[in-house]
Design an enzyme around this catalytic site. Structure first.
Site, short mmCIF file in Angstrom:
data_model
loop_
_atom_site.label_atom_id
_atom_site.label_comp_id
_atom_site.label_asym_id
_atom_site.label_seq_id
_atom_site.Cartn_x
_atom_site.Cartn_y
_atom_site.Cartn_z
N GLU A 88 -6.64 4.89 7.56
CA GLU A 88 -6.49 6.30 7.03
C GLU A 88 -7.69 6.98 6.82
OE1 GLU A 88 -2.74 5.92 5.54
OE2 GLU A 88 -2.49 4.62 7.41
N GLU A 117 -5.51 -4.70 10.35
CA GLU A 117 -4.45 -4.00 10.09
C GLU A 117 -4.87 -3.42 11.93
OE1 GLU A 117 -2.22 -2.76 6.45
OE2 GLU A 117 -3.91 -1.01 7.11
N ASN A 176 0.78 -0.62 0.20
CA ASN A 176 -0.02 -0.20 0.25
C ASN A 176 0.98 1.30 -0.32
OD1 ASN A 176 -1.65 2.34 0.30
ND2 ASN A 176 -2.91 0.98 3.02
N GLY A 226 2.68 2.35 10.88
CA GLY A 226 3.31 3.54 10.89
C GLY A 226 4.32 3.94 11.95
N SER A 238 3.18 -2.03 10.42
CA SER A 238 4.74 -2.06 10.36
C SER A 238 5.90 -3.49 10.33
CB SER A 238 5.37 -1.35 12.09
OG SER A 238 4.79 -0.76 12.05
N HIS A 241 -9.81 1.31 4.44
CA HIS A 241 -8.54 1.22 5.65
C HIS A 241 -8.58 2.11 6.52
CE1 HIS A 241 -4.09 2.91 6.40
NE2 HIS A 241 -3.79 1.53 6.17
N LYS A 279 0.57 4.53 -0.28
CA LYS A 279 -0.31 5.54 0.42
C LYS A 279 -0.19 6.40 -0.15
CE LYS A 279 0.17 3.23 4.73
NZ LYS A 279 -0.02 3.59 5.27
P1 13P Z 1 2.70 0.23 8.12
O1 13P Z 1 3.70 -0.94 7.21
O2 13P Z 1 3.96 1.75 7.27
O3 13P Z 1 3.22 0.63 9.01
O4 13P Z 1 2.09 0.68 7.42
C1 13P Z 1 0.50 -0.20 7.23
C2 13P Z 1 -0.18 -0.26 6.59
O5 13P Z 1 -0.92 1.06 6.47
C3 13P Z 1 -0.35 -0.91 4.87
O6 13P Z 1 -1.69 -0.47 4.86
#
Ligand code: 13P
Length: 249
Positions: free
Chosen positions: A97, A164, A9, A170, A209, A95, A11
């Site tokens: 976010e 997740e 992803n 992150g 992560s 997601h 982003k």
């Molecule tokens: P990270 O791998 O940066 O923690 O992000 C995970 C994520 O949100 C994947 O959709």
């Protein structure tokens, strides 16, 4: 048997030039990998360039979101048909976010999943608890609600779930393999209540992560069928090492 799926992803990263550079380095490193399904979700603006470079490769394309209408006066939105037109086979839905910053709810997630399936896209439904919810002992209730409401009224379909935990995204804080397995087993139980035996074929990815260093131990868990990778998917070498997790044992 559930074939492992490792998805990137990206982003809001990777313009067209960066996408080109990434794929030129990445594709040769995963050429010939057939025992893992590889998916990349670029930002909308880089999908066409990625599609051009990934043509005839073993890597599939995903959108990071969609809107549920086919077309119309919805300024700024992208329809399922626009994603299939570019060659996407998957789409990430709900997601954290999007839930946190863009007002996504289980109800809008449900509409998006239906629209994705209707267009022949495989949804990757993202669910997960916040730190506050985990500390309050709410994790399983949250996951149950996100699964049931997100999939409300749907038959067992070609679906992927991504667990997740929000506190692991992150932050560098990965859920332990045991924590991931506990949540994944619970999610599979919930899917079983909805879909019976067919729940056994739904792939449940872990996200939060994921790195080359921890992917193998996560993948060793029975109900962890893959990863949804953010930060560590932005560098070709690192994402290729994650895809080739079996070789690290
Ligand atoms: P990270 O791998 O940066 O923690 O992000 C995970 C994520 O949100 C994947 O959709």
């Amino acid at each position: 048997m559930r074939k492992p799926l490792i998805a990137a992803n990206w982003k809001m990263h990777m313009n067209t030039g960066e996408t080109r550079e990434f794929l030129q380095a990445f594709l040769p490193q995963v050429e010939g990998v057939t025992d893992v399904e590889i998916v990349i979700a670029p930002p909308f603006t880089s999908i066409a360039e990625a599609a051009r470079l990934m043509k005839d490769s073993n890597v599939r394309l995903a959108g990071q979101n969609l809107y549920w209408e086919e077309k119309g006066a919805f300024t700024g939105e992208i329809s399922p048909l626009m994603l299939t037109d570019l060659g996407c086979t998957y789409v990430i839905i709900g997601h954290s976010e999007r839930r946190q910053y863009f007002g996504e709810t289980d109800e809008t997630v449900n509409r998006r999943i239906r629209a994705a399936l209707a267009a022949g896209l495989k949804p990757i439904l993202c669910i997960g608890e916040t730190l506050q919810q985990r500390e309050a002992g709410e994790t399983f209730n949250v996951l149950r609600r996100q699964v049931r409401d997100g999939l409300n009224g749907m038959e067992a379909e070609d679906l992927v779930i991504a667990y997740e935990p929000v506190w692991a995204i992150g932050t560098g804080k990965t859920a332990t393999p045991e924590m991931a397995q506990e949540a994944h087993a619970f999610i599979r139980e919930e899917l079983g209540a909805l879909y019976g035996e067919k729940a056994g074929s739904v792939r449940i990815l872990y996200g939060g992560s994921v790195k080359p260093e921890n992917v193998a131990s996560l993948m060793a868990e029975r109900d962890v069928d893959g990863g949804l990778v953010g930060g560590a998917s932005l560098k070709p070498d690192s994402f290729a090492r994650i895809v080739r997790f079996r070789e690290q044992n």
